[in-house]
Design a protein around this motif. Structure first.
Motif, short mmCIF file in Angstrom:
data_model
loop_
_atom_site.label_atom_id
_atom_site.label_comp_id
_atom_site.label_asym_id
_atom_site.label_seq_id
_atom_site.Cartn_x
_atom_site.Cartn_y
_atom_site.Cartn_z
N ILE A 221 8.37 6.09 8.81
CA ILE A 221 6.97 6.19 9.18
C ILE A 221 6.14 6.10 7.91
CG2 ILE A 221 5.20 7.66 10.20
CD1 ILE A 221 7.10 6.56 12.26
N ASN A 222 5.28 5.10 7.88
CA ASN A 222 4.50 4.82 6.68
C ASN A 222 3.21 5.64 6.70
OD1 ASN A 222 3.09 3.75 4.55
ND2 ASN A 222 3.61 1.62 5.04
N ALA A 223 3.19 6.66 5.85
CA ALA A 223 1.97 7.48 5.72
C ALA A 223 1.49 7.45 4.29
CB ALA A 223 2.27 8.91 6.17
N ALA A 224 1.92 6.40 3.55
CA ALA A 224 1.64 6.39 2.12
C ALA A 224 0.15 6.15 1.84
CB ALA A 224 2.46 5.29 1.45
N GLU A 225 -0.44 5.25 2.58
CA GLU A 225 -1.86 4.90 2.42
C GLU A 225 -2.21 4.75 0.93
OE1 GLU A 225 -4.97 7.60 3.73
OE2 GLU A 225 -5.61 6.08 5.13
N CYS A 226 -1.68 3.67 0.34
CA CYS A 226 -1.76 3.57 -1.12
C CYS A 226 -3.04 2.92 -1.61
CB CYS A 226 -0.56 2.79 -1.63
SG CYS A 226 -0.43 1.14 -0.92
N GLU A 227 -3.79 2.28 -0.73
CA GLU A 227 -5.01 1.61 -1.19
C GLU A 227 -6.09 2.61 -1.57
OE1 GLU A 227 -6.91 -1.69 -0.76
OE2 GLU A 227 -5.58 -2.82 0.55
N PRO A 228 -6.79 2.35 -2.65
CA PRO A 228 -7.90 3.24 -3.00
C PRO A 228 -8.95 3.30 -1.88
CG PRO A 228 -7.42 1.72 -4.79
CD PRO A 228 -6.61 1.29 -3.62
N TYR A 229 -9.73 4.31 -1.89
CA TYR A 229 -10.85 4.52 -0.96
C TYR A 229 -10.44 4.95 0.44
CZ TYR A 229 -14.25 2.46 -4.21
OH TYR A 229 -15.06 2.21 -5.28
N ILE A 230 -9.35 4.38 0.97
CA ILE A 230 -9.05 4.60 2.39
C ILE A 230 -8.46 5.98 2.62
CG2 ILE A 230 -7.91 3.65 4.42
CD1 ILE A 230 -7.73 1.03 3.02
#
Lengths: 200, 351, 576, 195
Positions: C177-186
């Protein structure tokens, strides 16, 4: 002197024999260069090269009877590919007008009288219909060669550009660099983004 | 149609211009030390080189109809000029610098399309051409280092007068102020079997504590500048490390057989332009290999060639030739050392 | 790779870049609800694959959650009305896409009641705690996911049901389950995890049941400690309540914050040390990867019966007055969302959908929020400056050093620029995930990602053209053959006719001779000439038939679609 | 043994046939636009050079000298080389159509490759024995192949460089060859130094 001549003759004869034998032992069929050329042509069968289709043109190129720059539908890309294949210089494309993107033929159905003349002209059987029945162009098969336009007695065939949609949209090549700063004006302005858009 | 800038929209503050500037700044300790050791000729060389380089660069950009301001501002010509200025003998006449810069900027750089396209290091190509064309000027005009016993020197104006108008003060002869570089001495004497290392050492004119007399300090300064660049992340460790390690390894390997006819690894590392080459010349991004493995092979190749040419070849220092020869190999290195791409088996890779 | 990391089950990935997260801007606990707009504009294609086909007509009244476009094909997803109202148009409107081209949308005039369509849940929430999960079959769950129009909400937009079915067939052993959310701002995933951890965990259990995975790993970047804690507490709470053998079934792992740790391939590498084969899928190595938001959507579909009609969107950037996370009904115009969040119109510099690394600049703000809209980034001048014009590449290889796929962007760029597409492919351009690390680290400001998108597009186009050319060649050759056959048939007919004629002449002669001989059988001649005439006519008609056969043949061998096109055309003609 | 090694090093690097002796420039320039072509050409040349080196030695030693007709050396060598090249061409054509296609019209070019005749004549001039001749021929071929392949890889890179228009193509290639030649001067004296 005599020995010299004799020795040379003997050597020549020996190598001649060797090569002759090799020619028999290592005989090879001719290379299918026509196939390779044909594979590079766009197969529109439009005849703009003055040959009756792509394959005859390929044969003419292979035989050295035709230059490589006679194919407008293939464009610069094809000329480049042919030049690479045959290792000759790239020639500028011989064409009267530059085509704006791909086009397909469309039959105006109200006008069509069902004469079948276009069906006979179509090199790839992309027009369907029978005598006295209306004809239709199968869009996915049409190569845009325009050969059906001239024979139509009622001028009911039009060449229209393929519609741009999200699925056939492509990222453009980046143009904007230090040698070409004017290209910056391809960027949209924030004013346009914020402007109230009128629905298309 | 709507055409927007493509992602990503984030950009760091790094630029080519900044990179070149940092590299040039990192050369300053070396420049100061060089001036201290070899006199003002070093500075005169560098200043002349910069003037000529910017002139030629602007001329070529004008002829090629490229934006002059942007490209002059990228500071690559500046860096090339400083590097060539440092590589030339400090008493070099002005025209030597001019010819060198002409080759570097016009032939080796702009005929290939300018910044980013030159396959050969411009400064080193120019150095090699000068070395072949003017061997006498390139080898005999080294002033004696300030730490040499009985050192004689000329002041700034006298140096300038010599470099621009080839005139020395009447009381001074050229022989009195110049000397044979340590690498030159080692090559002509030791390798030809005329003298042994210990015999040369007795003269006290050639060896310092680490490497060549005088040049060791210059090398140390360049080493410091290089480490600064590594720390700043402007250059990667691969090339300098593999270069220095290979050079050290081979001099250790061959030197340990016959100690008295082979200079020590330290002498190899701290003489001539070794450190300048390892940190500032071999790492030139445009002409160096770009893959991690390729960089290591590239550096090792230069190190090996330096050792071979210094030891058995016809030239005392070999940075320029070694770098040029490895420059030739870069496209092949890049091709054959591609890293394994994510999700690919080893056998999927390019041959 | 340090040993301690190994013990925690974390592997490194090459390249990547450290970015300033800028997440604190929009990161709050509350998720605001956007007001219902007057008009909803719902695109029929919000997923990868075939666009949905509209099942409503203009003038129909619809309720919230009602199907308005049904999935067409295996890789497709249905579209639902996100509020109640009346369909006023089904037409082409601008949609959020970098091209700025329009696409087919269903326009709904909302009535403000927000009445739900009759939505039946598969299972009540408290049932789950009493182990009611076992009563559900995988087919039921997949069916519900398909019905709800759930797609990969991490950005892939691949229909989730199709993915689940394939994964089930392939026996995946690990669910990631991908909960990394690596992009800035989001921060939309972060907010979701903090607010609805229970929904997420229950959703994950549903997905896990469908794919039959033995273990489940949640990967979360270590810059989101609150979200991590919330999920951990929920998992522990659930495990205390459940059976012994279910324990340890969900593991939550913090991964170092480095872009793009949240890329599917990178996350798989970090969590398992395995690599997805090139041109392959995670399923090929027994892994299935879903986004955390997708899991929450699965929960809503199964436990509440609600289709995907809204999503959480991060509204952030320097020009937004109060950056926040908002739950927005799909189809709401972005202009309205911005108006509600409050923005400094005069300070706007760029409007980006998605994050600053992989998002795209919006062509207009009069486009709807779709299933893909995770973030609307409105930057002020100087925040995300347009880079100065690109300088030539100096081959510094910073791009290669930062590439998480170990590609060589400098080489790909070199050949893409020269249009040597085969060489570009040799350098594995199709392994590029377009994460933007290379463009970010380029000191020459070269838009590398755009070059690679361009090169990929060109290669696809070339391939399509080649296929089309091959098809054209085949058809042309077929036609030549057919014409040849027709010609032969004609010649054959002519020959037959000639033979007949010759025969007849001979017979005539004979007859004439006989007549001369006999003279009494004078009625013989007309009869024989009559028979000959008939034979001639038959031959003629045969020839004509052959010709017609030749003509007819081009309407044979048609594909179904082509036949349909012909039929449609004939019908149109009949009408007119 | 070390004699042979030195001879090899010397012919490959120090006295490189292309960059130092400027022999065989025609194929060096002509067929180095593409790496594959250059590699094929290099392979074929290696084969031909080694073979013709040996066969010309034999022709010289056992036909020309015994018969006392050394004045026919050049014409005899040309004959021998032409025959060897033609033979190679046939073999390649049969055994590796791919390679043949890549080499195209360049194979017959080897016949007129002055490096080939140069090697044969230099062998006789320097008085190498049979093995030395073979090593000399092989070394020359390896040196040729090496710089040929390197040159081709650089030219491939140059193909997309922003070279000023009047320098595109042959001019910049010649400049590159010149710079390579200068780089190879770095090997000067290596053979003597190693000795």
């Amino acid at each position: 002197m005599l020995w010299g001549i004799l020795a040379l003759i003997a050597l020549a004869a020996f190598f001649g024999l060797l090569l002759g034998l090799a020619a028999i032992v290592f005989k090879v069929e001719s290379s299918p260069v026509v196939e390779q050329i044909d594979a590079l042509l766009p197969q529109t069968q439009c005849g703009q090269c003055s040959f009756a289709g792509c394959r005859p043109y390929a044969e003419a190129i292979a035989a050295g009877e035709a230059p490589i720059n006679l194919c407008p539908p293939g464009g610069e890309k094809t000329v480049q590919a042919l030049a690479d294949l045959l290792d000759v210089d790239v020639l500028p494309l011989e064409e009267d007008e530059v085509l704006e993107g791909p086009v397909v033929a469309v039959i105006i159905e109200d006008t069509c009288i069902g004469c079948t003349l276009c069906i006979q002209a179509c090199p790839v059987d992309a027009i369907v219909g029978a005598a006295k029945q209306m004809h239709t162009v199968i869009e996915s098969e049409c190569t845009g060669c325009e050969l059906c336009v001239a024979p139509c007695p009622v001028d009911c065939i039009e060449m229209i550009p393929v519609k741009k949609t999200i699925s056939n949209w492509r990222w453009p090549e980046p143009q904007y660099d230090v040698n070409n700063e004017q290209a910056a004006n391809i960027f949209t302005t924030i004013e346009k983004v914020l402007a109230e858009s009128t629905h298309p | 149609m709507f055409v927007a800038q493509s992602s990503p929209f984030l950009k760091p503050a790094l630029s080519v211009s900044k990179m070149m500037l940092v590299v040039t700044l990192a050369l300053i300790p070396g420049i100061i030390t060089s001036t201290w050791v070899f006199g003002f000729g070093v500075l005169v060389n560098i200043v002349l080189a910069i003037i000529f380089a910017l002139g030629f660069e602007a001329l070529m950009l004008y002829l090629r109809k490229r934006p002059i301001k942007v490209y002059l501002n990228d500071k690559s010509a500046l860096l090339t000029a400083v590097l060539l200025g440092l590589a030339l003998p400090p008493l070099a006449p002005w025209w030597l610098t001019l010819v060198g810069i002409f080759f570097a900027i016009v032939i080796a750089k702009h005929l290939y399309g300018g910044l980013g396209y030159n396959p050969f290091n411009p400064a080193m190509a120019a150095y090699a051409i000068l070395l072949i064309s003017f061997p006498a000027e390139m080898t005999t005009l080294w002033p004696s280092p300030s730490m040499l016993a009985g050192h004689e020197s000329v002041n700034f104006l006298q140096t300038l007068n010599f470099q621009l108008f080839n005139q020395l003060p009447p009381s001074v002869t050229l022989d009195a102020i110049s000397y044979a570089t340590p690498l030159d001495v080692v090559r002509t004497s030791v390798i030809n079997g005329l003298a042994s290392i210990s015999e040369i050492e007795e003269t006290g004119k050639t060896f310092g504590m680490l490497g060549g007399l005088g040049t060791e300090w210059v090398n140390l300064a360049f080493l410091a500048g290089g480490l600064f660049l590594l720390k700043k992340g402007v250059i990667q460790w691969h090339i300098p490390l593999s270069l220095l390690a290979t050079l050290g390894f081979f001099s250790l390997l061959f030197g340990s057989f016959e100690l008295d006819s082979n200079p020590s690894p330290l002498f190899q590392l701290f003489s001539g332009a070794t450190m300048l080459g390892a940190f500032f010349i071999a790492t030139d991004p445009v002409t160096a290999a770009t893959t991690p493995k390729g960089r290591i092979i590239y550096g090792a190749g230069i190190g090996l060639l330096i050792y071979i040419i210094r030891t058995w070849g016809g030239y005392p220092d070999a940075i320029a030739f070694s770098v040029l020869i490895m420059n030739m190999c870069v496209p092949m290195l890049d091709y054959y050392t591609q890293p394994r791409v994510y999700g690919h088996n080893d056998r999927d890779q390019q041959p | 790779m340090s040993v301690s990391q190994q013990l925690q089950g974390i592997w490194p990935f090459p390249g990547g870049i450290k970015l300033d997260g800028k997440k604190s801007l929009s990161c709050q606990t509350v998720i605001n609800h956007a007001e219902l707009p007057r008009e909803l504009e719902i695109p029929l294609s919000q997923h990868i694959g075939h666009p949905a086909e509209a099942v409503v007509k203009v003038g129909d009244s619809v309720k919230k959650g009602q199907l308005i476009g049904h999935a067409k094909g295996f890789v497709s997803a249905p579209v639902h009305a996100s509020s109640s109202g009346i369909v006023t148009a089904i037409e082409e409107r601008l949609v959020p896409h970098p091209s700025g081209l329009p696409a087919l949308c269903v326009i709904i005039d909302t009535d403000g009641y927000d009445h739900w369509y009759d939505c039946t849940a598969l299972i009540a929430k408290n049932d789950a705690e009493h182990n009611g999960l076992n009563a559900l079959s995988a087919e039921q769950i997949t069916g519900k996911v398909a019905e709800a129009g759930i797609v990969g909400l991490g950005g892939a937009l691949y229909p989730s049901a199709a993915k689940l079915q394939t994964a089930r067939k392939k026996d995946s052993d690990t669910l990631i389950i991908n909960a990394a959310e690596c992009e800035p701002y989001i921060t939309c995933d972060d907010a979701l995890m903090r607010n609805r951890p229970e929904e997420i965990i229950l959703g994950i259990l549903l997905i896990k049941k469908v794919v039959g995975a033995e273990r489940c790993l949640i990967g979360i970047e270590d810059n989101k400690p609150e979200a991590w804690q919330a999920l951990l507490d929920t998992i522990q709470g659930y495990q205390r309540a459940s059976h012994e053998h279910d324990k340890q079934s969900i593991e939550i792992i913090q991964v170092p914050t480095r872009y793009p740790a949240g890329g599917e391939k990178q996350l798989i590498q970090v969590l398992t040390g395995r690599e997805v084969p090139s041109q392959g899928l995670p399923m090929d190595i027994g892994i299935i990867c879903h986004n955390i938001t997708t899991a929450a959507a699965v929960y809503q579909a199964v436990y509440r019966g609600e289709p995907l009609v809204s999503r959480i969107v991060t509204i952030t950037g320097g020009a937004i007055k109060k950056p926040q996370n908002m739950e927005v009904a799909i189809g709401t115009s972005i202009r309205e969302v911005l108006d509600q969040a409050g923005w400094h119109k005069e300070r706007v510099d760029k409007i980006i959908m998605g994050g600053p690394m992989m998002g795209f600049a919006l062509p207009s703000i009069d486009v709807p929020v779709t299933k893909a809209t995770n973030c609307i980034l409105v930057s002020e001048p100087g925040e995300l400056p347009t880079p100065p014009p690109a300088m030539p590449c100096i081959r510094c290889a910073r791009c290669a050093d930062s590439c998480p796929m170990s590609l060589l962007p400098q080489q790909m760029y070199w050949y893409a620029k020269a249009r040597e597409l085969e060489k570009v492919q040799d350098y594995n351009i199709f392994d590029c995930i377009e994460c933007g690390c290379c463009s970010y680290s380029c000191p020459s400001n070269i838009p590398l990602v755009q070059y690679f998108r361009y090169a990929k597009n060109e290669i696809w186009d070339d391939e399509r053209e080649r296929n089309k050319a091959n098809l054209a060649r085949e058809r042309h050759e077929f036609r030549q053959e057919r014409l040849e056959k027709a010609k032969k048939a004609k010649q054959e007919a002519a020959r037959l006719r000639k033979e007949k004629l010759a025969k007849k002449k001979a017979e005539d002669k004979k007859n004439a001779a006989a007549a001369k001989d006999g003279g009494s059988k004078s009625d013989n001649k007309p009869a024989s000439s009559h028979a000959d005439l008939i034979a001639e006519a038959i031959a003629r008609s045969k020839a004509k038939k052959a010709q017609q056969q030749a003509l007819k043949k081009n309407t044979e061998n048609l594909t179904e679609a082509q036949q349909k096109q012909v039929n449609e055309a004939n019908e149109r003609r009949k009408k007119s | 043994m070390s004699e042979y090694f030195l001879l090899l090093i010397s012919t490959i690097f120090v006295n490189n046939f292309v960059l130092v002796k400027f022999l065989g420039l025609c194929p060096f320039m002509g067929s180095s636009r593409k790496l594959e072509v250059a590699a094929g050409m290099a392979l074929a040349t290696t084969f031909v050079l080694t073979l013709s080196s040996a066969s010309s030695y034999l022709a010289n030693q056992y036909i020309l000298i015994p018969l006392d007709i050394e004045y026919l050396r050049t014409i005899t060598f040309i004959l021998v080389i032409a025959a060897v090249v033609n033979f190679t061409e046939m073999v390649v054509h049969k055994t590796s159509p791919m390679l043949y296609q890549v080499l195209g019209m360049f194979l017959p070019l080897i016949t007129t490759n002055c490096a080939v005749l140069g090697v044969a004549l230099l062998n006789v001039q320097t008085g190498y024995n049979f093995f030395e001749s073979i090593i000399f021929g092989f070394g020359a071929a390896v040196g040729f192949s090496m710089v040929m392949v390197l040159f081709a890889s650089i030219r491939e890179r140059l193909a997309s460089a922003d070279v000023p228009e009047i320098f595109q193509g042959a001019p910049i290639a010649l400049i590159t060859a010149g710079l390579m030649s200068i780089a190879f001067l770095g090997f000067t004296g290596l053979d003597k130094g190693l000795h």
